[in-house]
Motif scaffolding. Structure first.
Motif, mmCIF file in Angstrom:
data_model
loop_
_atom_site.group_PDB
_atom_site.id
_atom_site.type_symbol
_atom_site.label_atom_id
_atom_site.label_comp_id
_atom_site.label_asym_id
_atom_site.label_seq_id
_atom_site.Cartn_x
_atom_site.Cartn_y
_atom_site.Cartn_z
ATOM 1 N N ILE A 295 -7.966 12.826 1.651
ATOM 2 C CA ILE A 295 -8.490 12.019 0.545
ATOM 3 C C ILE A 295 -9.111 12.918 -0.509
ATOM 4 O O ILE A 295 -8.871 12.763 -1.710
ATOM 5 C CB ILE A 295 -9.510 10.985 1.073
ATOM 6 N N GLU A 296 -9.909 13.904 -0.052
ATOM 7 C CA GLU A 296 -10.562 14.818 -0.979
ATOM 8 C C GLU A 296 -9.532 15.644 -1.750
ATOM 9 O O GLU A 296 -9.652 15.837 -2.963
ATOM 10 C CB GLU A 296 -11.522 15.728 -0.218
ATOM 11 N N ALA A 297 -8.501 16.126 -1.067
ATOM 12 C CA ALA A 297 -7.456 16.920 -1.723
ATOM 13 C C ALA A 297 -6.713 16.081 -2.760
ATOM 14 O O ALA A 297 -6.419 16.555 -3.869
ATOM 15 C CB ALA A 297 -6.479 17.460 -0.683
ATOM 16 N N SER B 124 0.847 -1.174 0.000
ATOM 17 C CA SER B 124 0.000 0.000 0.000
ATOM 18 C C SER B 124 0.892 1.237 0.000
ATOM 19 O O SER B 124 1.794 1.369 0.813
ATOM 20 C CB SER B 124 -0.902 0.015 1.236
ATOM 21 N N VAL B 125 0.631 2.132 -0.943
ATOM 22 C CA VAL B 125 1.402 3.364 -1.008
ATOM 23 C C VAL B 125 0.650 4.504 -0.334
ATOM 24 O O VAL B 125 1.136 5.625 -0.300
ATOM 25 C CB VAL B 125 1.731 3.739 -2.469
ATOM 26 N N LEU B 126 -0.523 4.204 0.171
ATOM 27 C CA LEU B 126 -1.318 5.226 0.848
ATOM 28 C C LEU B 126 -1.093 5.134 2.350
ATOM 29 O O LEU B 126 -0.910 4.048 2.902
ATOM 30 C CB LEU B 126 -2.799 5.039 0.539
ATOM 31 N N LYS B 127 -1.134 6.303 2.982
ATOM 32 C CA LYS B 127 -1.015 6.293 4.438
ATOM 33 C C LYS B 127 -2.213 5.553 5.022
ATOM 34 O O LYS B 127 -3.321 5.616 4.486
ATOM 35 C CB LYS B 127 -0.952 7.718 4.977
ATOM 36 N N GLU B 128 -1.979 4.889 6.106
ATOM 37 C CA GLU B 128 -3.013 4.032 6.676
ATOM 38 C C GLU B 128 -4.205 4.812 7.229
ATOM 39 O O GLU B 128 -5.347 4.435 7.023
ATOM 40 C CB GLU B 128 -2.399 3.183 7.791
ATOM 41 N N HIS B 129 -3.953 5.909 7.899
ATOM 42 C CA HIS B 129 -5.046 6.649 8.554
ATOM 43 C C HIS B 129 -5.133 8.049 7.951
ATOM 44 O O HIS B 129 -4.792 9.047 8.589
ATOM 45 C CB HIS B 129 -4.809 6.732 10.072
ATOM 46 N N ARG B 130 -5.636 8.133 6.712
ATOM 47 C CA ARG B 130 -5.795 9.437 6.071
ATOM 48 C C ARG B 130 -7.121 10.044 6.501
ATOM 49 O O ARG B 130 -8.111 9.347 6.693
ATOM 50 C CB ARG B 130 -5.787 9.291 4.545
#
Length: 146
Positions: A63-65, A52-58
């Motif tokens: 997310i909207e940005a 996963s390249v996304l931070k775990e707790h966004r």
């Protein structure tokens, strides 16, 4: 069996060594071909590694940005692609004019054909939605599985 082999060996006469050599060569050739063949077993199931390249707790704002930035990049890419396509069309029109073609007539016919295809697609989607079905038949559920 040994007695039969002796009898055949004696009946072969002076060609027995040639026959034995050819037989040995054929046997060696068949076994050599079998040895060099590659075989493979069924492939093992793939080992899944989750990356996963996304931070775990966004946060929702993050997310909207990110979605807005991705949408702007997508729109920018679409504009650039449209600009390049227009340049290519203009280039082909210039070549067509130099060749003596009526490029304006060809463009009108292409636009009319494109509009007719778009209209047919809109009508198909509207009919499908009106009937309560799925617009893409590939996505339709299989009645046999229900």
């Amino acid at each position: 069996m040994v007695a039969d082999f002796k009898l055949v060996w004696q009946q072969a006469g002076h060609n027995r060594w040639r026959i034995a050599a050819v037989s040995a060569a054929c046997t060696f050739g068949v076994f050599y071909l079998m040895f060099t063949q590659e075989g493979s077993a069924p492939h093992p199931p793939p080992k899944v590694t989750w990356i996963s390249v996304l931070k775990e707790h966004r946060t929702d704002a993050e997310i909207e940005a990110e979605n807005l930035a991705n949408q702007k990049a997508k729109e920018s890419n679409a504009r650039e692609l449209a600009r390049r396509d227009k340049e290519v069309r203009d280039l082909y029109k210039a070549i067509g004019r130099y060749s003596g073609m009526d490029v304006d007539k060809i463009a009108r016919e292409a636009d009319a054909e494109e509009a007719a295809e778009a209209k047919a697609e809109r009508e198909r989607v509207e009919k499908t939605l009106k009937d309560g079905g799925i617009a893409n038949p590939k996505l339709a559920p299989d009645p046999a599985k229900q």
